[in-house]
Write an enzyme that holds these catalytic residues in place. Sequence first.
Site, mmCIF file in Angstrom:
data_model
loop_
_atom_site.group_PDB
_atom_site.id
_atom_site.type_symbol
_atom_site.label_atom_id
_atom_site.label_comp_id
_atom_site.label_asym_id
_atom_site.label_seq_id
_atom_site.Cartn_x
_atom_site.Cartn_y
_atom_site.Cartn_z
ATOM 1 N N LYS A 296 0.861 -1.197 0.000
ATOM 2 C CA LYS A 296 0.000 0.000 0.000
ATOM 3 C C LYS A 296 0.890 1.237 0.000
ATOM 4 C CE LYS A 296 -2.337 1.776 3.656
ATOM 5 N NZ LYS A 296 -2.284 3.244 3.580
ATOM 6 N N ASP B 197 -13.249 14.809 -3.178
ATOM 7 C CA ASP B 197 -13.273 16.123 -3.824
ATOM 8 C C ASP B 197 -14.562 16.218 -4.647
ATOM 9 O OD1 ASP B 197 -12.344 18.582 -5.036
ATOM 10 O OD2 ASP B 197 -10.297 17.907 -4.608
ATOM 11 N N THR C 90 -10.100 4.179 10.827
ATOM 12 C CA THR C 90 -9.974 3.352 12.038
ATOM 13 C C THR C 90 -9.426 4.158 13.224
ATOM 14 O OG1 THR C 90 -8.041 2.505 10.859
ATOM 15 C CG2 THR C 90 -9.860 0.999 11.138
ATOM 16 N N ASP D 116 -3.351 4.248 -1.956
ATOM 17 C CA ASP D 116 -4.318 4.695 -0.937
ATOM 18 C C ASP D 116 -4.236 6.214 -0.768
ATOM 19 O OD1 ASP D 116 -6.155 4.587 1.170
ATOM 20 O OD2 ASP D 116 -4.600 4.198 2.665
ATOM 21 N N ARG E 3 2.582 -0.100 10.945
ATOM 22 C CA ARG E 3 3.630 0.018 11.956
ATOM 23 C C ARG E 3 3.987 -1.281 12.668
ATOM 24 N NH1 ARG E 3 0.810 5.416 13.987
ATOM 25 N NH2 ARG E 3 -0.915 4.190 13.108
ATOM 26 N N LYS F 246 -7.039 8.084 -1.000
ATOM 27 C CA LYS F 246 -8.339 8.460 -0.416
ATOM 28 C C LYS F 246 -8.879 9.742 -1.033
ATOM 29 C CE LYS F 246 -7.292 6.449 4.154
ATOM 30 N NZ LYS F 246 -5.830 6.266 4.085
HETATM 31 O O1 C5P Z 1 0.522 1.643 11.081
HETATM 32 P P1 C5P Z 1 -0.882 1.162 10.945
HETATM 33 O O2 C5P Z 1 -0.979 -0.331 10.846
HETATM 34 O O3 C5P Z 1 -1.819 1.783 11.929
HETATM 35 O O4 C5P Z 1 -1.267 1.717 9.485
HETATM 36 C C1 C5P Z 1 -2.525 1.675 8.952
HETATM 37 C C2 C5P Z 1 -2.475 2.143 7.527
HETATM 38 O O5 C5P Z 1 -3.780 2.070 7.010
HETATM 39 C C3 C5P Z 1 -2.011 3.575 7.339
HETATM 40 O O6 C5P Z 1 -1.259 3.618 6.126
HETATM 41 C C4 C5P Z 1 -3.292 4.377 7.175
HETATM 42 O O7 C5P Z 1 -3.135 5.451 6.287
HETATM 43 C C5 C5P Z 1 -4.218 3.338 6.558
HETATM 44 N N1 C5P Z 1 -5.656 3.492 6.824
HETATM 45 C C6 C5P Z 1 -6.204 3.492 8.086
HETATM 46 N N2 C5P Z 1 -7.562 3.636 8.272
HETATM 47 C C7 C5P Z 1 -8.362 3.735 7.220
HETATM 48 C C8 C5P Z 1 -7.836 3.716 5.940
HETATM 49 C C9 C5P Z 1 -6.466 3.579 5.780
HETATM 50 O O8 C5P Z 1 -5.451 3.371 9.070
HETATM 51 N N3 C5P Z 1 -9.663 3.790 7.386
#
Ligand code: C5P
Length: 236
Positions: free
Chosen positions: A39, A71, A125, A66, A216, A68
């Site tokens: 991603k 607009d 999330t 991603d 992460r 998102k």
């Molecule tokens: O580091 P972590 O596992 O929290 O990363 C989650 C990834 O998913 C990030 O790249 C974030 O931009 C993406 N994301 C998210 N929630 C969403 C859509 C995408 O955390 N609803």
Amino acid sequence: MLNTDYFNIPKIIIALDFNNKKAAMKLVDLLDPSLFYLKIGKEMFTILGKKFINELHQLGFNIFLDLKFHDIPNTVFNATKAAADLGIWMLSVHAAGGKKMLTYAKKALKSFKKRPLLIAVTALTSLKQEDLKNIGIQISLQDYILILSKLSYDCGLDGVVCPGKEAEKIKLLCGDKYKIITPGIRCFNDSNFDQNQTITPKQAKKFLIDYIVIGRSITSSINPIKKLNFIIQSMQ
Ligand code: C5P
């Protein structure tokens, strides 16, 4: 490396959230493109642009771009077309952009023989009920996610990004084929960081999630492959 196809468990998308190419490639070089999707989000795309996407394609990876998009419909139409021109596997828009914006995004992919999957972000999330209240939305976070999931389905999108705990209800509402992509995956004492809606890989399997997005938990791990193997094992 254990194979997610073999065990019929959610497929893994690695969120390549780094601020430089060297760090990103250090992880990419460890990954088998037949087992993991990558991603690319706002940070890496802003720094490295489409050249980086091309390089990852040459290595054989499927890319979820991603960005998102959120607009006016015409802008999202053109941006979606430009993204699909990169030959990516999946791209995201915000469901809250509304019916016309979602329909335009879908329309933008009509001319592509092999088009990317078009996925709508329902609620981030990182959001809690209180965050919805702060922006004047009075319904529950769960209802908000279900409404946006159904809207995206009705507009012809391929699936949604949503917190894992809502996945089963969305599948009931929109059918099994509607793809569920879930970030906020945490396991083995991972820190939640800024995420508020988290689930474990094991729960992701139980909730019939198609793809889990892991950032992460892997990018900050000293042994990413060992961690990935633990994650896959924990879903069997
Ligand atoms: O580091 P972590 O596992 O929290 O990363 C989650 C990834 O998913 C990030 O790249 C974030 O931009 C993406 N994301 C998210 N929630 C969403 C859509 C995408 O955390 N609803």
